[in-house]
Design an enzyme around this catalytic site. Structure first.
Site, PDB file in Angstrom:
ATOM      1  N   LYS A  71       0.809  -1.224   0.000  1.00 43.69           N
ATOM      2  CA  LYS A  71       0.000   0.000   0.000  1.00 43.69           C
ATOM      3  C   LYS A  71       0.841   1.272   0.000  1.00 43.69           C
ATOM      4  O   LYS A  71       0.428   2.293  -0.555  1.00 43.69           O
ATOM      5  CB  LYS A  71      -0.940   0.014   1.208  1.00 43.69           C
ATOM      6  CG  LYS A  71      -2.016  -1.058   1.151  1.00 43.69           C
ATOM      7  CD  LYS A  71      -2.953  -0.965   2.344  1.00 43.69           C
ATOM      8  CE  LYS A  71      -4.001  -2.057   2.293  1.00 43.69           C
ATOM      9  NZ  LYS A  71      -5.007  -1.943   3.355  1.00 43.69           N
ATOM     10  N   ASP A 107      -9.623   2.574   2.550  1.00 50.30           N
ATOM     11  CA  ASP A 107      -9.487   2.061   3.916  1.00 50.30           C
ATOM     12  C   ASP A 107      -9.935   3.137   4.904  1.00 50.30           C
ATOM     13  O   ASP A 107     -10.611   2.846   5.893  1.00 50.30           O
ATOM     14  CB  ASP A 107      -8.030   1.683   4.225  1.00 50.30           C
ATOM     15  CG  ASP A 107      -7.618   0.345   3.656  1.00 50.30           C
ATOM     16  OD1 ASP A 107      -8.493  -0.512   3.458  1.00 50.30           O
ATOM     17  OD2 ASP A 107      -6.415   0.169   3.401  1.00 50.30           O
TER      18      ASP A 107
END
Length: 281
Positions: A71, A107
């Site tokens: 990420k 997220d």
């Protein structure tokens, strides 16, 4: 508007992911078709990630999700970042916009919606955040956006915890595990510790108590060793279910331009979990 979409997930390990079922069944419910491809690559370096992203750009993908451990690594390989993704320094959703790859972070938005009802019903106090990697960064920014007063961050790499605390500034500090959890109203695991096949816990059971709430970003399994121990102590617990579903729904909207059928995605997630962890599985 297209009615056929090629999407996917880059990460490792991801064979457990419920994302294909959630995205594909969401598209079917909207009379569209989605193929969600798992792109599982261990130990990908910068050149490997660059090659994968070039494939995403050229092969007709609407976009891809990115998970552990990439990420943060993909951030400077993209053409553009949304302001939130740039501030967080981590990307879990990449949208193909023409020939450009645009990084988003669902997220953060997904966790904010998942945790908001719990924060609304619990007394406000310090929150211990375990993990300052990609998902930890997103959760920290989500908490800050929800007005969390004090965030105490622990990471096995102390420099990462300090860096994240500096990014967020006011009311945030890097701590040891014991000092992060001591007296905290809530505890969040934002590490892969406890994700199968790992059966460890990021926090010693002795630090858990009935007056706290405990959340885990891991959803494979839903009941991680940490959550099982917290539940046994009488603490309020939040599994990774809602984070996973909300983050996927936000990514689906970005990939397709359609309003995600969140209930359908939730049912798909639950079916995957039930099949995987049933006694006969």
């Amino acid at each position: 508007m297209r009615d056929r979409f090629l999407t996917g997930l880059i990460g490792y390990p991801i064979a457990h992911s419920a994302a294909p079922a959630m995205h594909e069944q969401a598209a079917t419910a909207l009379d569209a078709h989605c193929h969600y491809q798992l792109i599982e690559v261990a130990g990908a370096g910068r050149d490997d990630l660059r090659a994968m992203l070039e494939g995403v750009r050229r092969l007709g993908f609407a976009g891809v999700n990115v998970t552990f451990p990439y990420k943060e690594a993909v951030v400077d390989l993209l053409d553009e970042l949304t302001p939130d993704a740039r501030a967080i320094g981590a990307v879990n959703t990449i949208v193909v916009d023409g020939t450009r790859l645009v990084g988003h972070n669902t997220d953060a938005t997904g966790f904010a919606r998942a945790i908001a009802p719990l924060l609304a019903t619990k007394s406000r106090g310090a929150i211990a955040l375990i993990g300052a990697g990609g998902v930890g960064k997103a959760i920290a920014f989500a908490l800050a956006g929800l007005g969390a007063g004090e965030i105490r961050i622990f990471d096995a790499d102390a420099a990462k915890a300090t860096e994240l605390a500096d990014q967020l500034q006011g009311g945030v500090a890097a701590r040891s595990v014991a000092t992060a959890v001591d007296g905290a109203a809530g505890l969040i695991n934002a590490t892969p510790v406890g994700m199968l096949p790992n059966r460890d816990t990021p926090v010693p059971d002795t630090l858990l108590h009935p007056a706290m709430w405990v959340a885990d970003a891991v959803y494979s399994p839903l009941w991680t060793p940490l959550l099982s121990a917290a539940n046994a102590k009488g603490a309020t617990v939040l599994t990774g279910r809602d984070l996973a579903i909300n983050a996927a729904a936000d990514a689906f909207a970005l990939f397709t331009g359609m309003t995600p059928p969140v209930a359908v995605m939730g049912n798909a997630f639950d079916a995957v979990m039930a099949a995987r962890y049933s006694p006969s599985a």
